[in-house]
Design an enzyme around this catalytic site. Structure first.
Site, mmCIF file in Angstrom:
data_model
loop_
_atom_site.group_PDB
_atom_site.id
_atom_site.type_symbol
_atom_site.label_atom_id
_atom_site.label_comp_id
_atom_site.label_asym_id
_atom_site.label_seq_id
_atom_site.Cartn_x
_atom_site.Cartn_y
_atom_site.Cartn_z
ATOM 1 N N ASP A 31 0.459 -24.334 -4.570
ATOM 2 C CA ASP A 31 0.766 -23.425 -3.721
ATOM 3 C C ASP A 31 1.021 -22.020 -4.684
ATOM 4 O O ASP A 31 1.850 -21.643 -5.092
ATOM 5 C CB ASP A 31 1.802 -23.928 -3.120
ATOM 6 C CG ASP A 31 1.816 -23.435 -1.472
ATOM 7 O OD1 ASP A 31 1.603 -23.790 -1.341
ATOM 8 O OD2 ASP A 31 2.509 -22.449 -1.522
ATOM 9 N N TYR A 139 -9.065 -15.245 11.779
ATOM 10 C CA TYR A 139 -9.070 -16.057 11.247
ATOM 11 C C TYR A 139 -9.867 -17.930 11.213
ATOM 12 O O TYR A 139 -10.072 -17.743 10.636
ATOM 13 C CB TYR A 139 -7.193 -16.985 11.188
ATOM 14 C CG TYR A 139 -7.465 -18.719 11.304
ATOM 15 C CD1 TYR A 139 -6.741 -18.851 10.284
ATOM 16 C CD2 TYR A 139 -6.985 -18.636 12.437
ATOM 17 C CE1 TYR A 139 -6.315 -19.917 10.332
ATOM 18 C CE2 TYR A 139 -6.517 -20.736 12.188
ATOM 19 C CZ TYR A 139 -6.169 -20.534 11.384
ATOM 20 O OH TYR A 139 -5.777 -22.086 11.055
ATOM 21 N N HIS A 187 4.659 -20.303 16.814
ATOM 22 C CA HIS A 187 4.043 -21.412 17.505
ATOM 23 C C HIS A 187 5.449 -21.573 18.685
ATOM 24 O O HIS A 187 6.766 -21.449 18.089
ATOM 25 C CB HIS A 187 4.421 -23.180 16.687
ATOM 26 C CG HIS A 187 3.369 -22.471 15.431
ATOM 27 N ND1 HIS A 187 2.900 -23.008 14.107
ATOM 28 C CD2 HIS A 187 1.490 -22.144 16.456
ATOM 29 C CE1 HIS A 187 1.997 -22.522 14.512
ATOM 30 N NE2 HIS A 187 1.449 -22.049 14.556
ATOM 31 N N ILE A 204 7.756 -17.169 28.337
ATOM 32 C CA ILE A 204 6.272 -18.126 29.097
ATOM 33 C C ILE A 204 5.346 -16.951 29.594
ATOM 34 O O ILE A 204 5.715 -15.992 30.283
ATOM 35 C CB ILE A 204 6.715 -18.887 29.678
ATOM 36 C CG1 ILE A 204 7.678 -19.740 29.567
ATOM 37 C CG2 ILE A 204 5.130 -19.479 30.000
ATOM 38 C CD1 ILE A 204 7.637 -21.187 30.343
HETATM 39 N N1 LIG Z 1 -0.167 -25.165 11.897
HETATM 40 C C1 LIG Z 1 -1.070 -25.274 12.449
HETATM 41 O O1 LIG Z 1 -0.953 -25.962 13.782
HETATM 42 C C2 LIG Z 1 -2.507 -25.408 12.171
HETATM 43 C C3 LIG Z 1 -3.556 -25.768 13.529
HETATM 44 C C4 LIG Z 1 -5.179 -25.951 12.523
HETATM 45 C C5 LIG Z 1 -4.962 -26.169 11.590
HETATM 46 N N2 LIG Z 1 -3.551 -25.497 10.225
HETATM 47 C C6 LIG Z 1 -4.291 -25.174 9.205
HETATM 48 O O2 LIG Z 1 -3.801 -26.193 8.751
HETATM 49 C C7 LIG Z 1 -3.786 -25.648 7.294
HETATM 50 C C8 LIG Z 1 -2.116 -25.403 7.008
HETATM 51 O O3 LIG Z 1 -1.325 -25.149 7.537
HETATM 52 P P1 LIG Z 1 0.437 -25.172 8.023
HETATM 53 O O4 LIG Z 1 0.491 -24.445 9.302
HETATM 54 O O5 LIG Z 1 0.545 -26.140 7.236
HETATM 55 O O6 LIG Z 1 0.467 -23.533 6.943
HETATM 56 P P2 LIG Z 1 1.535 -23.083 5.969
HETATM 57 O O7 LIG Z 1 1.436 -21.457 5.902
HETATM 58 O O8 LIG Z 1 3.251 -23.690 6.385
HETATM 59 O O9 LIG Z 1 1.696 -23.786 4.836
HETATM 60 C C9 LIG Z 1 0.179 -23.329 4.134
HETATM 61 C C10 LIG Z 1 0.809 -22.978 2.283
HETATM 62 O O10 LIG Z 1 -0.625 -22.231 1.970
HETATM 63 C C11 LIG Z 1 0.266 -21.308 0.828
HETATM 64 N N3 LIG Z 1 -1.165 -20.470 0.515
HETATM 65 C C12 LIG Z 1 -1.532 -19.748 1.300
HETATM 66 N N4 LIG Z 1 -2.300 -19.205 0.489
HETATM 67 C C13 LIG Z 1 -2.381 -19.693 -0.513
HETATM 68 C C14 LIG Z 1 -3.810 -19.174 -1.768
HETATM 69 N N5 LIG Z 1 -4.016 -18.035 -1.592
HETATM 70 N N6 LIG Z 1 -3.039 -19.687 -3.014
HETATM 71 C C15 LIG Z 1 -2.324 -20.687 -3.372
HETATM 72 N N7 LIG Z 1 -1.204 -21.231 -1.896
HETATM 73 C C16 LIG Z 1 -1.148 -20.329 -0.608
HETATM 74 C C17 LIG Z 1 1.358 -21.218 1.206
HETATM 75 O O11 LIG Z 1 1.490 -20.275 -0.033
HETATM 76 C C18 LIG Z 1 1.762 -22.049 2.430
HETATM 77 O O12 LIG Z 1 2.499 -22.898 1.601
HETATM 78 C C19 LIG Z 1 -3.699 -23.924 7.250
HETATM 79 O O13 LIG Z 1 -5.482 -24.338 5.937
HETATM 80 C C20 LIG Z 1 -3.834 -24.287 8.318
HETATM 81 O O14 LIG Z 1 -5.194 -23.698 8.620
HETATM 82 C C21 LIG Z 1 -3.091 -24.968 11.024
#
Ligand SMILES: NC(=O)c1ccc[n+]([C@@H]2O[C@H](COP(=O)([O-])OP(=O)(O)OC[C@H]3O[C@@H](n4cnc5c(N)ncnc54)[C@H](O)[C@@H]3O)[C@@H](O)[C@H]2O)c1
Length: 323
Positions: A31, A139, A187, A204
């Site tokens: 990370d 995105y 969110h 809302i």
């Molecule tokens: N939260 C949601 O509702 C949701 C819905 C659909 C998909 N997703 C996908 O799930 C995954 C996780 O989501 P989340 O809500 O836990 O996000 P988050 O931002 O909490 O976690 C993502 C992590 O990735 C790390 N990161 C980002 N870019 C990086 C890079 N280039 N190199 C190294 N580390 C990097 C960030 O520091 C972070 O800790 C993401 O890929 C997101 O697109 C999330």
């Protein structure tokens, strides 16, 4: 299993790591900590940015893993429209570097965190895996592009993948040890809980949608159910499920009004609500067809009823204020 998990300091990644460790897997988290939290990681952590290929290759030289779980990405749809370079660079170039690392280290399997955002506004509900893909943000487009890239890598190299297309992740670890701690937070559930906590008014957006109570409906999936789905996908990737995509949602939606009402019941706080105008581009309803995940992965959401979602998220919010 020995797993390299990217984005494990973030929300869904940290809770999935917790479950993997509980089940006896050996996990190394990668990370860059830009949005993640060091204290959320309780296994070896490599602080590295996926876009830095040289550093990435040096960090993992000579190591071996049986699978990659790839959560790391930038995930703010709004920001992606202001800064497409940041999103394509991290989500595409960063992802490509990871695939090259997999080639180098001969890692055969990857589970990819994809999203319902790649469907855009659906023509028909529920959304199936074959529904048209027309992302409405950079995105969403970056996730769709990475799915395409994965498909080519699976044809050209010894790499197999499963794309898990999450709907709206929510809730927190059942013991309130981990949860959503985004900055900025976008969110609805954490935002409304924060408003409740600080006695602030909560807006809302829109109450004139063609839904039973006039507010938007989305498919909310508890983060623990998502974590369990990753374990199921890992198992299946060892068998005959390969190079496929699955929707992870409940198949039901909850409205914004239902969320706020449940927050009032669970917290006992009389959250003050204001109705604002609709946000541009917000469709009235989105929910998943999850039959494929149920039939093939054995996906069976157990924690995604609204009360459990709000209760776990609330316990986490209360804990966050005390850290
Ligand atoms: N939260 C949601 O509702 C949701 C819905 C659909 C998909 N997703 C996908 O799930 C995954 C996780 O989501 P989340 O809500 O836990 O996000 P988050 O931002 O909490 O976690 C993502 C992590 O990735 C790390 N990161 C980002 N870019 C990086 C890079 N280039 N190199 C190294 N580390 C990097 C960030 O520091 C972070 O800790 C993401 O890929 C997101 O697109 C999330």
């Amino acid at each position: 299993m020995k797993i390299l998990l990217t984005g494990g300091a973030g929300y869904i990644g940290s809770i999935t790591t917790k479950l993997l460790l509980e089940k006896g897997h050996e996990v190394t988290v990668l990370d860059n900590l830009e949005y993640g939290h060091k204290e959320a990681v309780t296994c070896p952590l490599v602080i590295n940015d996926l876009t830095d290929k040289e550093n990435l290759f040096n960090s993992f030289k000579g190591q071996s893993f049986e699978a990659v779980i790839h959560f790391a990405a930038y995930a703010l749809a709004g920001e992606s429209m202001q800064n497409p370079y940041k999103y394509f660079r991290a989500n595409i170039q960063g992802g490509l570097n990871l695939l090259e690392l997999m080639k180098e280290l001969k890692i055969p399997s990857i589970i990819f965190s994809s999203t319902c955002a790649l469907y855009g506004t659906p023509d028909k509900l529920p959304v199936t895996e074959n529904s048209p893909k027309h992302p409405e943000s950079v995105y969403g487009e970056s996730k769709l592009m990475f799915e395409t890239i994965l498909n080519w890598y699976s044809k050209l190299y010894d790499i197999n993948y499963i794309n898990l297309r999450y709907f709206n992740a929510c809730g927190a670890a059942l013991d309130a040890s981990l949860g959503e701690n985004h900055n900025p937070e976008t969110h609805i559930i954490p935002l409304a809980l924060k408003a409740a906590k600080s006695n602030a008014e909560f807006t809302i957006f829109g109450n004139d949608y063609p839904t039973p109570d006039g507010t938007c409906i989305r498919d909310y999936i508890h983060v623990q159910d998502l974590a369990i789905a990753h374990l199921q996908a890992l198992e299946k990737l060892k068998g005959d499920v390969k190079n496929d995509s699955f929707n992870l949602g409940t198949g039901n939606g909850y409205s914004n009004k239902q969320i706020v009402d449940t927050i009032k019941t669970v917290t006992g706080i009389d959250l003050k609500i204001k109705y604002g105008p609709r946000r541009p581009g917000d469709p009235p309803k989105i929910y998943a067809d999850n039959i494929k995940a149920k039939t093939i992965l054995g996906f069976n959401p157990q924690y995604s009823d609204l009360e459990t979602i709000i209760k776990t998220a609330w316990e986490w919010q209360k804990k966050l204020s005390s850290i």
